[in-house]
Design a protein around this motif. Structure first.
Motif, PDB file in Angstrom:
ATOM      1  N   UNK A   1       0.875  -1.276  -0.046  1.00  0.00           N
ATOM      2  CA  UNK A   1      -0.014  -0.074  -0.033  1.00  0.00           C
ATOM      3  C   UNK A   1       1.044   1.195  -0.054  1.00  0.00           C
ATOM      4  N   UNK A   2       0.323   2.431  -0.250  1.00  0.00           N
ATOM      5  CA  UNK A   2       1.140   3.674  -0.271  1.00  0.00           C
ATOM      6  C   UNK A   2       0.363   4.447   0.691  1.00  0.00           C
ATOM      7  N   UNK A   3       0.945   5.192   1.623  1.00  0.00           N
ATOM      8  CA  UNK A   3       0.215   6.251   2.482  1.00  0.00           C
ATOM      9  C   UNK A   3       0.824   7.590   2.138  1.00  0.00           C
ATOM     10  N   UNK A   4      -0.300   8.203   1.468  1.00  0.00           N
ATOM     11  CA  UNK A   4       0.053   9.508   1.003  1.00  0.00           C
ATOM     12  C   UNK A   4       0.584   9.307  -0.760  1.00  0.00           C
ATOM     13  N   UNK A   5       0.585  10.128  -1.372  1.00  0.00           N
ATOM     14  CA  UNK A   5       1.000  10.274  -2.744  1.00  0.00           C
ATOM     15  C   UNK A   5       1.770  11.565  -3.310  1.00  0.00           C
ATOM     16  N   UNK A   6       1.469  12.724  -2.422  1.00  0.00           N
ATOM     17  CA  UNK A   6       1.877  13.886  -2.702  1.00  0.00           C
ATOM     18  C   UNK A   6       0.991  14.681  -3.934  1.00  0.00           C
ATOM     19  N   UNK A   7       1.990  15.603  -4.508  1.00  0.00           N
ATOM     20  CA  UNK A   7       1.436  16.259  -5.696  1.00  0.00           C
ATOM     21  C   UNK A   7       1.354  15.476  -6.930  1.00  0.00           C
ATOM     22  N   UNK A   8       0.360  15.906  -7.857  1.00  0.00           N
ATOM     23  CA  UNK A   8       0.159  14.876  -9.044  1.00  0.00           C
ATOM     24  C   UNK A   8       1.397  15.074 -10.001  1.00  0.00           C
ATOM     25  N   UNK A   9       2.371  16.093  -9.973  1.00  0.00           N
ATOM     26  CA  UNK A   9       3.360  16.338 -10.640  1.00  0.00           C
ATOM     27  C   UNK A   9       4.489  15.147 -10.290  1.00  0.00           C
ATOM     28  N   UNK A  10       4.517  14.669  -9.342  1.00  0.00           N
ATOM     29  CA  UNK A  10       5.319  13.784  -8.954  1.00  0.00           C
ATOM     30  C   UNK A  10       5.140  12.213  -8.941  1.00  0.00           C
TER      31      UNK A  10
ATOM     32  N   UNK B   1      -2.966  15.711  -3.833  1.00  0.00           N
ATOM     33  CA  UNK B   1      -3.549  16.071  -5.084  1.00  0.00           C
ATOM     34  C   UNK B   1      -3.266  15.092  -6.213  1.00  0.00           C
ATOM     35  N   UNK B   2      -2.072  13.798  -6.220  1.00  0.00           N
ATOM     36  CA  UNK B   2      -1.918  12.984  -7.026  1.00  0.00           C
ATOM     37  C   UNK B   2      -2.933  11.579  -6.885  1.00  0.00           C
ATOM     38  N   UNK B   3      -3.751  11.807  -5.984  1.00  0.00           N
ATOM     39  CA  UNK B   3      -4.448  10.400  -5.800  1.00  0.00           C
ATOM     40  C   UNK B   3      -5.180   9.917  -7.040  1.00  0.00           C
ATOM     41  N   UNK B   4      -6.017  10.771  -7.633  1.00  0.00           N
ATOM     42  CA  UNK B   4      -6.771  10.447  -8.836  1.00  0.00           C
ATOM     43  C   UNK B   4      -5.673   9.745  -9.973  1.00  0.00           C
ATOM     44  N   UNK B   5      -4.611  10.524 -10.051  1.00  0.00           N
ATOM     45  CA  UNK B   5      -3.476   9.926 -11.352  1.00  0.00           C
ATOM     46  C   UNK B   5      -3.247   8.790 -10.864  1.00  0.00           C
ATOM     47  N   UNK B   6      -2.709   8.516  -9.449  1.00  0.00           N
ATOM     48  CA  UNK B   6      -1.964   7.323  -9.056  1.00  0.00           C
ATOM     49  C   UNK B   6      -3.232   6.226  -9.135  1.00  0.00           C
ATOM     50  N   UNK B   7      -4.280   6.388  -8.799  1.00  0.00           N
ATOM     51  CA  UNK B   7      -5.454   5.406  -8.495  1.00  0.00           C
ATOM     52  C   UNK B   7      -5.698   5.002 -10.199  1.00  0.00           C
ATOM     53  N   UNK B   8      -5.743   5.893 -11.126  1.00  0.00           N
ATOM     54  CA  UNK B   8      -5.848   5.510 -12.497  1.00  0.00           C
ATOM     55  C   UNK B   8      -4.663   4.476 -13.013  1.00  0.00           C
ATOM     56  N   UNK B   9      -3.512   4.907 -12.682  1.00  0.00           N
ATOM     57  CA  UNK B   9      -2.426   4.132 -13.094  1.00  0.00           C
ATOM     58  C   UNK B   9      -2.352   2.804 -12.520  1.00  0.00           C
ATOM     59  N   UNK B  10      -2.541   2.833 -11.071  1.00  0.00           N
ATOM     60  CA  UNK B  10      -2.470   1.449 -10.466  1.00  0.00           C
ATOM     61  C   UNK B  10      -3.747   0.538 -10.282  1.00  0.00           C
ATOM     62  N   UNK B  11      -4.875   1.217 -10.711  1.00  0.00           N
ATOM     63  CA  UNK B  11      -6.153   0.628 -10.827  1.00  0.00           C
ATOM     64  C   UNK B  11      -6.419  -0.129  -9.286  1.00  0.00           C
TER      65      UNK B  11
ATOM     66  N   UNK C   1      -4.219  25.702  -7.229  1.00  0.00           N
ATOM     67  CA  UNK C   1      -3.703  24.622  -7.829  1.00  0.00           C
ATOM     68  C   UNK C   1      -5.025  23.734  -8.288  1.00  0.00           C
ATOM     69  N   UNK C   2      -4.629  22.944  -9.196  1.00  0.00           N
ATOM     70  CA  UNK C   2      -6.151  21.815  -9.297  1.00  0.00           C
ATOM     71  C   UNK C   2      -6.164  21.026  -8.267  1.00  0.00           C
ATOM     72  N   UNK C   3      -7.436  20.501  -8.171  1.00  0.00           N
ATOM     73  CA  UNK C   3      -7.290  19.419  -6.868  1.00  0.00           C
ATOM     74  C   UNK C   3      -8.545  18.450  -7.643  1.00  0.00           C
TER      75      UNK C   3
END
Length: 263
Positions: A36-45, A77-87, A119-121
């Motif tokens: 699991x990942x706890x937090x993911x940080x900003x979308x850009x990273x 901020x990066x949750x949506x992007x990471x979720x999409x990549x990691x499914x 910033x985008x959220x």
């Protein structure tokens, strides 16, 4: 392939692993091939972190969940992007669900007009709500959820044996997460959370910003005393419990008292 550099068995901090600070602390908790990942940080990273995870030979399909410590933009901020990549699925405290699912820029501090910050959220769906006492199973490893409000009303910490992933509760220099009424800060609750950490048998604290450190009761006591002072300091506005200076001023006005050397 990268050699894994766990800071504790089954615990990797991705900035430390990378050898550079990319953002807030991002903890990868693993056992066997589940993680699991706890937090993911900003979308850009997000891409940087996922590339590190690939090179560490963690199967992306075995990511059990993305877990939010709380709903501040620098953590999620990066949750949506990471979720999409990691499914995978996302977990958060119930109080974080609304700002995360609606992409609320104000509650997540993604927008602070007075500082020209905007910033985008990206909104993200929360599949699982976790709270005090929830146990998250990763392989054979158990992660115990603590609800530690104060910085925000959704702030979580995560216990694994004698370590605590302590979120924005306390840092190595005795600083604490920002107090802001807009995202649910509460001074009394913060004091209770800090006292809980101090009085626990936790040995190591793994914060969401800055280096890990051994729990220091003297430092925590100093911080707790300082935060208790905030209850009677006007600097914290509506978060304060009282403002004794106003009472003193009223008495001085009524009695016609000026500072020594005047009048």
């Amino acid at each position: 392939m990268l050699s894994r550099k766990p800071i504790f068995p089954g615990v990797i901090e991705l900035n430390f692993q990378a050898g550079e600070v990319l953002g807030c602390s991002v903890y990868l908790i693993y056992d066997q091939d589940e993680w699991v990942l706890i937090d993911i940080g900003y979308e850009e990273t997000v891409d940087d972190y996922i590339e590190i995870i690939r090179r560490l030979d963690f199967p992306l399909s075995r990511c059990k969940a993305l877990i939010a410590t709380h709903a501040d933009v620098d953590h999620i901020q990066g949750l949506a992007k990471a979720k999409q990549v990691l499914r995978t699925e996302v977990m958060s405290h119930p109080n974080a669900v609304k700002p995360l699912e609606s992409g609320d820029a104000l509650l997540t501090l993604a927008e602070i007009a007075a500082q020209g910050l905007k910033m985008d959220m990206p909104p993200v769906q929360i599949e699982h709500q976790i709270d005090e006492g929830t146990i998250i199973q990763v392989g054979d490893k158990k992660i115990e959820v603590w609800h530690t409000p104060g910085h925000t009303d959704s702030q979580l910490a995560f216990r694994i044996d004698n370590i605590l992933l302590s979120g924005d509760n306390i840092y190595r220099d005795g600083c604490i997460g920002a107090l802001d009424a807009h995202h649910g800060s509460d001074i009394k609750a913060f004091i209770t959370s800090l006292e809980r950490i101090r009085d626990s048998d936790i040995e190591w604290l793994l914060p969401s910003h800055g280096p890990i450190f051994r729990k220091d009761v003297a430092m925590l006591n100093k911080t707790i005393d300082r935060v208790k002072g905030y209850l009677t300091m006007a600097d914290f506005g509506t978060l304060a419990e009282s403002w004794p200076l106003i009472d003193e001023w009223e008495d001085e006005v009524a009695d016609g008292i000026l500072p020594e050397g005047l009048g």
